[in-house]
Design an enzyme around this catalytic site. Structure first.
Site, PDB file in Angstrom:
ATOM      1  N   LYS A  54       6.242   0.680   5.114  1.00  0.00           N
ATOM      2  CA  LYS A  54       5.045   0.849   5.771  1.00  0.00           C
ATOM      3  C   LYS A  54       5.494   1.592   7.274  1.00  0.00           C
ATOM      4  CE  LYS A  54       1.250  -0.339   3.512  1.00  0.00           C
ATOM      5  NZ  LYS A  54       1.288  -1.510   2.707  1.00  0.00           N
ATOM      6  N   SER A  79      -3.882  -5.963   5.379  1.00  0.00           N
ATOM      7  CA  SER A  79      -3.421  -7.477   5.006  1.00  0.00           C
ATOM      8  C   SER A  79      -2.174  -7.798   5.416  1.00  0.00           C
ATOM      9  CB  SER A  79      -3.873  -7.518   3.402  1.00  0.00           C
ATOM     10  OG  SER A  79      -2.600  -6.531   2.993  1.00  0.00           O
ATOM     11  N   GLU A 205       0.220  -1.217 -10.482  1.00  0.00           N
ATOM     12  CA  GLU A 205      -0.696  -2.123  -9.769  1.00  0.00           C
ATOM     13  C   GLU A 205      -0.839  -3.412 -10.499  1.00  0.00           C
ATOM     14  OE1 GLU A 205      -4.373   0.028  -9.332  1.00  0.00           O
ATOM     15  OE2 GLU A 205      -4.719   0.221 -11.521  1.00  0.00           O
ATOM     16  N   GLY A 209      -6.142  -5.913 -10.481  1.00  0.00           N
ATOM     17  CA  GLY A 209      -6.882  -5.113  -9.476  1.00  0.00           C
ATOM     18  C   GLY A 209      -6.503  -3.710 -10.120  1.00  0.00           C
ATOM     19  N   ASP A 211      -7.978  -0.692 -10.450  1.00  0.00           N
ATOM     20  CA  ASP A 211      -8.968   0.170  -9.873  1.00  0.00           C
ATOM     21  C   ASP A 211      -8.219   1.682  -9.971  1.00  0.00           C
ATOM     22  OD1 ASP A 211      -7.520  -1.152  -7.453  1.00  0.00           O
ATOM     23  OD2 ASP A 211      -8.245   0.832  -6.540  1.00  0.00           O
ATOM     24  N   SER A 305       9.182  -2.173  -2.609  1.00  0.00           N
ATOM     25  CA  SER A 305       8.456  -1.692  -1.592  1.00  0.00           C
ATOM     26  C   SER A 305       8.273  -2.713  -0.263  1.00  0.00           C
ATOM     27  CB  SER A 305       6.808  -1.545  -1.737  1.00  0.00           C
ATOM     28  OG  SER A 305       6.387  -2.784  -2.468  1.00  0.00           O
TER      29      SER A 305
HETATM   30  C1  LIG Z   1       1.218  -1.388   1.436  1.00  0.00           C
HETATM   31  C2  LIG Z   1       2.140  -2.068   0.283  1.00  0.00           C
HETATM   32  C3  LIG Z   1       2.204  -1.500  -0.993  1.00  0.00           C
HETATM   33  C4  LIG Z   1       0.942  -0.585  -1.342  1.00  0.00           C
HETATM   34  O1  LIG Z   1       1.247   0.654  -0.531  1.00  0.00           O
HETATM   35  P1  LIG Z   1      -0.097   1.696  -0.838  1.00  0.00           P
HETATM   36  O2  LIG Z   1       0.432   2.757  -0.098  1.00  0.00           O
HETATM   37  O3  LIG Z   1      -1.278   1.194  -0.269  1.00  0.00           O
HETATM   38  O4  LIG Z   1      -0.242   2.100  -2.232  1.00  0.00           O
HETATM   39  C5  LIG Z   1       2.823  -2.079  -1.932  1.00  0.00           C
HETATM   40  N1  LIG Z   1       3.914  -2.755  -1.547  1.00  0.00           N
HETATM   41  C6  LIG Z   1       4.148  -3.134  -0.114  1.00  0.00           C
HETATM   42  C7  LIG Z   1       4.974  -4.277   0.099  1.00  0.00           C
HETATM   43  C8  LIG Z   1       3.000  -2.754   0.588  1.00  0.00           C
HETATM   44  O5  LIG Z   1       3.043  -3.515   1.942  1.00  0.00           O
END
Ligand SMILES: *Cc1c(COP(=O)(O)O)cnc(C)c1O
Length: 320
Positions: A54, A79, A205, A209, A211, A305
């Site tokens: 992010k 979050s 996902e 959830g 969606d 991620s």
């Molecule tokens: C935010 C986040 C996601 C999901 O990312 P999106 O861009 O909302 O789809 C997945 N893994 C981690 C660790 C995140 O912080």
């Protein structure tokens, strides 16, 4: 008509963040390759600054603020990881940051956000609407709202992880990406469709959830209640207008993983690869295991991620 971001925007974002974001490592595991029967490469965004991809989107978005926007400040809702990302990017760019965060956000994420100098406004994630709160703060104080996923500059920034991965390892047959609101998956799509056009692109996902999967099937953005899952980074209730437009055009499919499968993947990352991955970050490997039969002999990319998980929670999940 929405003006969707393009591959060129991902390229520009990569140049903008280059001297501030880490170029994260790409890891392989012989044991994983043997168990899956494929050649799997992991892009380790758990080792990105503040512990998740992010930072890429947040820094790209904030670095495009005008001088007036910088002076007034940024507001966002998250979050956790997007909150830390905006707080850190804002500190690096000398922009005041206000973060709308749920009262039950993981302690490590709250502490880190405050540590980066973000001002936190709490809310109840099961009864209050964070988007409304963020919007009201933006209007009242002239702050610029940078949402966690549905924003062209955020999407372009998130795409830089896949850009780096494909630049480093070359063409892929399939790429697995954790999916919440879809910023990471849509940015990845912009990069992958340009750099490895034949690559199958999967969003993953939490099963609780789904969606995103339903949205893809129904051809419209499906809204759900906040899902109960250990994958707190993917507890989103719906895709965005930008992210749905890009994902519905480019994603091959959206698949799911259960909490138990996420814990199993976290265990593999820890015991065989010696890395700490948060539950949401393990979605990709969990899906690769489910689809292993279809991936035999393929070159498979997985985006890990994030790695932000409290030590106590990590231990409880893995020994529970
Ligand atoms: C935010 C986040 C996601 C999901 O990312 P999106 O861009 O909302 O789809 C997945 N893994 C981690 C660790 C995140 O912080």
């Amino acid at each position: 008509m929405l003006e969707l971001p393009t591959y060129d925007d991902v390229r520009d974002a990569a140049a903008r963040i280059a001297s501030h974001a880490h170029r994260t490592p790409v890891l392989r595991s012989r044991l994983v390759n043997e168990s899956v029967g494929a050649d799997v490469v992991f892009k380790c965004e758990n080792l990105q600054r503040m512990g998740a991809f992010k930072f890429r989107g947040a820094f790209n978005a904030l670095s495009r603020f005008t001088p007036e926007q910088r002076r007034a400040g940024v507001v966002t809702y998250s979050s956790g990881n997007h909150a830390q990302a905006v707080a850190l990017a804002a500190r690096l760019l000398d922009i005041p940051a206000t973060i709308v965060m749920p009262h039950d956000a993981p302690a490590a994420k709250v502490a880190a956000t405050e540590g980066y100098g973000g001002r936190i406004v709490g809310y109840d994630r099961y009864t209050e609407d964070r988007e409304e709160i963020g919007h009201a703060l933006s209007v009242a104080h002239g702050l610029t709202l940078v949402p966690p996923y549905d924003h062209p500059d955020v999407i372009a920034g998130q795409g830089t992880a896949a850009l780096e991965l494909i630049e480093e390892v070359g063409d892929l047959d399939a790429l697995f990406v954790p999916l919440g609101g879809g910023g990471l998956l849509s940015g990845t799509a912009l990069a992958a469709r340009e750099l490895s056009p034949g690559c199958a692109l999967y969003g993953v996902e939490p099963e609780a959830g789904d969606d995103g999967r339903r949205s893809l099937r129904e051809g419209r953005v499906v809204h759900i209640d906040t899902p109960v899952t250990i994958a707190d980074g993917a507890q989103t209730q719906h895709l965005g207008a930008y992210t749905f437009a890009i994902i519905s055009r480019h994603a091959t499919d959206i698949v799911t993983a259960t909490d138990a499968e996420l814990v199993e993947a976290m265990r593999t990352f820890f015991t065989t690869m010696k890395i700490v991955v948060e539950p949401t970050g393990a979605l990709g490997l969990a899906a690769v295991r489910r689809l292993a039969g279809d991936l035999a002999g393929r070159r498979v990319g997985v985006i890990i991620s994030g790695g932000n998980v409290d030590l106590d929670r990590f231990a409880a999940l893995l020994t529970g």
